[in-house]
Design a protein around this motif. Structure first.
Motif, PDB file in Angstrom:
ATOM      1  N   ASN A  84       0.494  -1.329   0.227  1.00 59.26           N
ATOM      2  CA  ASN A  84       0.024   0.030  -0.141  1.00 59.26           C
ATOM      3  C   ASN A  84       1.045   1.383  -0.595  1.00 59.26           C
ATOM      4  OD1 ASN A  84      -2.699  -1.082   0.162  1.00 59.26           O
ATOM      5  ND2 ASN A  84      -2.769  -1.107   2.097  1.00 59.26           N
ATOM      6  N   ASP A  85       2.138   1.359   0.787  1.00 61.40           N
ATOM      7  CA  ASP A  85       2.702   2.304   1.214  1.00 61.40           C
ATOM      8  C   ASP A  85       3.321   2.614  -0.236  1.00 61.40           C
ATOM      9  OD1 ASP A  85       2.102   2.953   3.446  1.00 61.40           O
ATOM     10  OD2 ASP A  85       4.080   2.069   4.982  1.00 61.40           O
ATOM     11  N   GLU A  86       4.096   1.603  -0.523  1.00 54.33           N
ATOM     12  CA  GLU A  86       4.800   1.708  -2.443  1.00 54.33           C
ATOM     13  C   GLU A  86       4.095   2.308  -3.912  1.00 54.33           C
ATOM     14  OE1 GLU A  86       7.719  -1.357  -2.807  1.00 54.33           O
ATOM     15  OE2 GLU A  86       8.665  -0.945  -0.773  1.00 54.33           O
ATOM     16  N   HIS A  87       3.084   0.715  -4.101  1.00 59.53           N
ATOM     17  CA  HIS A  87       1.976   1.198  -4.661  1.00 59.53           C
ATOM     18  C   HIS A  87       0.551   1.941  -4.849  1.00 59.53           C
ATOM     19  CE1 HIS A  87       5.085  -1.206  -6.492  1.00 59.53           C
ATOM     20  NE2 HIS A  87       5.148  -2.024  -5.543  1.00 59.53           N
ATOM     21  N   GLY A  88       0.355   3.180  -3.072  1.00 62.61           N
ATOM     22  CA  GLY A  88      -0.973   2.922  -3.343  1.00 62.61           C
ATOM     23  C   GLY A  88      -2.409   2.083  -3.148  1.00 62.61           C
ATOM     24  N   HIS A  89      -3.347   2.213  -2.032  1.00 60.42           N
ATOM     25  CA  HIS A  89      -4.174   1.422  -2.129  1.00 60.42           C
ATOM     26  C   HIS A  89      -5.132   0.991  -2.870  1.00 60.42           C
ATOM     27  CE1 HIS A  89      -4.141   2.253   2.324  1.00 60.42           C
ATOM     28  NE2 HIS A  89      -3.690   3.651   1.816  1.00 60.42           N
ATOM     29  N   GLU A  90      -4.841   1.508  -4.186  1.00 65.33           N
ATOM     30  CA  GLU A  90      -5.445   0.771  -5.297  1.00 65.33           C
ATOM     31  C   GLU A  90      -5.088  -0.617  -5.651  1.00 65.33           C
ATOM     32  OE1 GLU A  90      -7.163   1.973  -9.660  1.00 65.33           O
ATOM     33  OE2 GLU A  90      -6.201   3.343  -8.733  1.00 65.33           O
ATOM     34  N   VAL A  91      -3.859  -0.301  -5.405  1.00 67.95           N
ATOM     35  CA  VAL A  91      -3.095  -1.486  -5.871  1.00 67.95           C
ATOM     36  C   VAL A  91      -3.475  -2.890  -5.029  1.00 67.95           C
ATOM     37  CG1 VAL A  91      -0.805  -3.102  -6.901  1.00 67.95           C
ATOM     38  CG2 VAL A  91      -1.001  -0.497  -7.418  1.00 67.95           C
ATOM     39  N   GLY A  92      -3.684  -2.144  -3.677  1.00 61.20           N
ATOM     40  CA  GLY A  92      -3.659  -2.951  -2.700  1.00 61.20           C
ATOM     41  C   GLY A  92      -4.778  -3.836  -2.360  1.00 61.20           C
ATOM     42  N   ASP A  93      -6.039  -3.097  -2.918  1.00 59.15           N
ATOM     43  CA  ASP A  93      -7.231  -3.395  -3.102  1.00 59.15           C
ATOM     44  C   ASP A  93      -7.218  -4.658  -4.179  1.00 59.15           C
ATOM     45  OD1 ASP A  93      -8.291  -1.835  -1.200  1.00 59.15           O
ATOM     46  OD2 ASP A  93      -9.581  -0.270  -2.810  1.00 59.15           O
ATOM     47  N   ALA A 143       2.284 -17.155  -7.292  1.00 58.25           N
ATOM     48  CA  ALA A 143       3.123 -17.048  -8.978  1.00 58.25           C
ATOM     49  C   ALA A 143       1.330 -16.408  -9.382  1.00 58.25           C
ATOM     50  CB  ALA A 143       1.801 -18.227  -9.026  1.00 58.25           C
ATOM     51  N   ARG A 144       0.476 -15.652  -8.604  1.00 58.95           N
ATOM     52  CA  ARG A 144      -0.227 -14.067  -9.102  1.00 58.95           C
ATOM     53  C   ARG A 144       0.713 -13.050  -9.205  1.00 58.95           C
ATOM     54  NH1 ARG A 144      -5.201 -15.058  -9.803  1.00 58.95           N
ATOM     55  NH2 ARG A 144      -6.007 -17.323  -9.689  1.00 58.95           N
ATOM     56  N   ALA A 145       0.564 -12.103 -10.531  1.00 56.37           N
ATOM     57  CA  ALA A 145       0.779 -11.070 -10.977  1.00 56.37           C
ATOM     58  C   ALA A 145      -0.275  -9.715 -10.866  1.00 56.37           C
ATOM     59  CB  ALA A 145       1.820 -11.168 -12.073  1.00 56.37           C
ATOM     60  N   VAL A 146       0.020  -9.014  -9.736  1.00 53.02           N
ATOM     61  CA  VAL A 146      -1.354  -7.969  -9.777  1.00 53.02           C
ATOM     62  C   VAL A 146      -0.318  -7.280 -10.006  1.00 53.02           C
ATOM     63  CG1 VAL A 146      -2.519  -7.080  -8.222  1.00 53.02           C
ATOM     64  CG2 VAL A 146      -2.334  -9.345  -7.732  1.00 53.02           C
ATOM     65  N   PRO A 182       5.068  -8.107  -9.773  1.00 51.77           N
ATOM     66  CA  PRO A 182       5.722  -9.198 -10.113  1.00 51.77           C
ATOM     67  C   PRO A 182       5.411 -10.846  -9.935  1.00 51.77           C
ATOM     68  CG  PRO A 182       7.316  -8.861  -9.106  1.00 51.77           C
ATOM     69  CD  PRO A 182       6.387  -7.854  -9.525  1.00 51.77           C
ATOM     70  N   PRO A 183       5.325 -12.028 -10.139  1.00 53.62           N
ATOM     71  CA  PRO A 183       5.177 -13.131 -10.013  1.00 53.62           C
ATOM     72  C   PRO A 183       5.876 -13.213  -8.354  1.00 53.62           C
ATOM     73  CG  PRO A 183       4.463 -13.821 -12.330  1.00 53.62           C
ATOM     74  CD  PRO A 183       5.203 -12.048 -11.794  1.00 53.62           C
ATOM     75  N   GLY A 184       5.195 -13.451  -6.971  1.00 56.27           N
ATOM     76  CA  GLY A 184       6.247 -14.041  -6.471  1.00 56.27           C
ATOM     77  C   GLY A 184       6.539 -12.597  -5.280  1.00 56.27           C
ATOM     78  N   ARG A 185       5.780 -11.542  -5.881  1.00 53.99           N
ATOM     79  CA  ARG A 185       5.770 -10.373  -4.859  1.00 53.99           C
ATOM     80  C   ARG A 185       4.540 -10.506  -3.915  1.00 53.99           C
ATOM     81  NH1 ARG A 185       5.940  -7.469  -1.212  1.00 53.99           N
ATOM     82  NH2 ARG A 185       5.597  -5.198  -1.190  1.00 53.99           N
ATOM     83  N   VAL A 186       3.894 -11.356  -3.568  1.00 56.35           N
ATOM     84  CA  VAL A 186       2.473 -11.141  -3.461  1.00 56.35           C
ATOM     85  C   VAL A 186       2.597 -12.829  -2.697  1.00 56.35           C
ATOM     86  CG1 VAL A 186       0.085 -11.582  -3.073  1.00 56.35           C
ATOM     87  CG2 VAL A 186       0.960  -9.784  -4.606  1.00 56.35           C
ATOM     88  N   THR A 187       3.267 -12.789  -1.199  1.00 56.13           N
ATOM     89  CA  THR A 187       3.087 -13.773  -0.627  1.00 56.13           C
ATOM     90  C   THR A 187       1.756 -14.368   0.348  1.00 56.13           C
ATOM     91  OG1 THR A 187       5.158 -13.383   0.757  1.00 56.13           O
ATOM     92  CG2 THR A 187       5.137 -14.164  -1.832  1.00 56.13           C
ATOM     93  N   ALA A 188       1.679 -14.597   1.938  1.00 58.84           N
ATOM     94  CA  ALA A 188       1.244 -15.076   2.715  1.00 58.84           C
ATOM     95  C   ALA A 188       1.515 -16.345   3.562  1.00 58.84           C
ATOM     96  CB  ALA A 188      -0.897 -15.311   2.228  1.00 58.84           C
ATOM     97  N   SER A 189       1.302 -15.620   4.796  1.00 62.09           N
ATOM     98  CA  SER A 189       2.132 -16.991   5.652  1.00 62.09           C
ATOM     99  C   SER A 189       0.625 -17.612   6.459  1.00 62.09           C
ATOM    100  CB  SER A 189       2.356 -16.185   7.640  1.00 62.09           C
ATOM    101  OG  SER A 189       3.882 -15.690   6.090  1.00 62.09           O
ATOM    102  N   PHE A 190       0.689 -18.997   6.500  1.00 62.03           N
ATOM    103  CA  PHE A 190      -0.716 -19.735   6.793  1.00 62.03           C
ATOM    104  C   PHE A 190      -0.450 -20.293   8.710  1.00 62.03           C
ATOM    105  CE2 PHE A 190      -0.424 -19.107   2.335  1.00 62.03           C
ATOM    106  CZ  PHE A 190      -2.093 -19.781   2.615  1.00 62.03           C
ATOM    107  N   GLY A 191      -1.182 -20.632   9.218  1.00 68.07           N
ATOM    108  CA  GLY A 191      -1.230 -21.359   9.926  1.00 68.07           C
ATOM    109  C   GLY A 191      -2.953 -21.741  10.251  1.00 68.07           C
TER     110      GLY A 191
END
Length: 300
Positions: free
Chosen positions: A174-183, A236-239, A243-252
């Motif tokens: 959000n800080d680097e690309h804006g809330h629109e990209v975050g959405d 694996a998704r690009a948004v 690029p792919p690999g930038r959006v990741t998640a941690s799971f419990g």
């Protein structure tokens, strides 16, 4: 100027006042009309026959009045039953009236009003329990439907696993690309979840970038496969410009005991493992199993 017969009939059919007046006039004057007819025909003018005719005509007029008023007001009884049924069960029975008088107008207006009210309330319920961006449920919805699923699992002795995951470094996006990209990232995440959900899974967005999925009839091994599949698809998704690999998640992931634990306790346990995954470097899955559950083999 005389009105056409059809215009008179239309006026009578659309006027409740004329109908009530006609009923009252007929039922009130029926005894008089009966006596006039009786005397005109030339029957005996002694007191007893005349009294009998008057009484019979009065009873007939009363019966005619009651029947006509009941017929006139019958649509209102249907409206009353419809309103009661809607209040008790939320069902919307279809009612309508072909009459063009005031009662017909009221019946059709109330029927339309109930249908519109039901549609509006249904929309408000959806809005109150649905996350706008992702189309998933929200925390309130998850609490309500999750509690019901927990009770069902406990009653039927089914396994129940809880998955909580958090998008890594989402604030930085959000800080680097804006809330629109975050959405857009959140929308993509919701689409990935829905694509991988089974018909009976329950998914919700419970925080800014935090999601929870209840997995009924799912042991820890199955839950971990689902978590790894989600983790891989997100990475694996690009948004937008990410690029792919930038959006990741941690799971419990936590395999709970529905007969002994509450939904809140299971989510807390899964959340604890989520923070362990974050502390271990993110973009990974950590899990645990309730002590009361039998050990399950897990292949990683």
């Amino acid at each position: 100027m005389n009105l056409p017969r059809s215009a008179v009939l239309d006026k009578f059919g659309s006027s409740l006042t004329l109908k009530i007046f006609s009923i009252c006039f007929t039922s009130t004057h029926l005894p008089l009309l009966a006596l006039v007819a009786y005397l005109t025909i030339g029957y005996k003018t002694s007191t007893f026959p005349i009294l009998i005719v008057a009484v019979m005509a009065t009873l007939l007029g009363t019966a005619f009045c009651l029947w006509s008023v009941w017929l006139l007001l019958r649509p209102l009884h249907a409206v009353t039953k419809t309103v009661q049924a809607y209040r008790e069960s939320g069902a919307v029975p279809a009612i309508s009236s072909r009459r063009s008088d005031e009662i017909g107008t009221v019946v059709n207006a109330i029927s339309t009003l109930i249908a519109e009210l039901h549609a509006t309330l249904s929309q408000l319920r959806r809005q109150a329990t649905t996350d706008v961006l992702t189309g998933l449920g929200n925390r309130r919805w998850l609490r309500d439907i999750g509690t019901s699923e927990l009770q069902r699992s406990a009653r039927e002795g089914d396994a129940l696993s809880v998955m909580v995951f958090d998008l890594d470094h989402f604030k930085k996006i959000n800080d680097e690309h804006g809330h629109e990209v975050g959405d857009q990232v959140l929308v993509m995440t919701g689409a990935v979840i829905q694509h991988n959900m089974r018909p009976y899974d329950i998914a919700a967005r419970i925080g800014g970038e935090e999601f929870c999925i209840l997995l009924p009839r799912t042991d820890i091994a199955q839950a971990l496969k689902i978590a790894e599949r989600l983790r891989g698809e997100l990475a694996a998704r690009a948004v937008a410009m990410l690029p792919p690999g930038r959006v990741t998640a941690s799971f419990g992931v936590y395999r709970g005991d529905p007969s002994r634990e509450t939904l809140k306790a299971m989510m807390v346990a899964a959340d604890r493992k989520l923070y362990m995954a974050k502390n271990a470097g993110r973009n990974t899955v950590h899990w645990d199993v309730a002590e009361a559950c039998s050990p399950e083999p897990v292949r990683r």
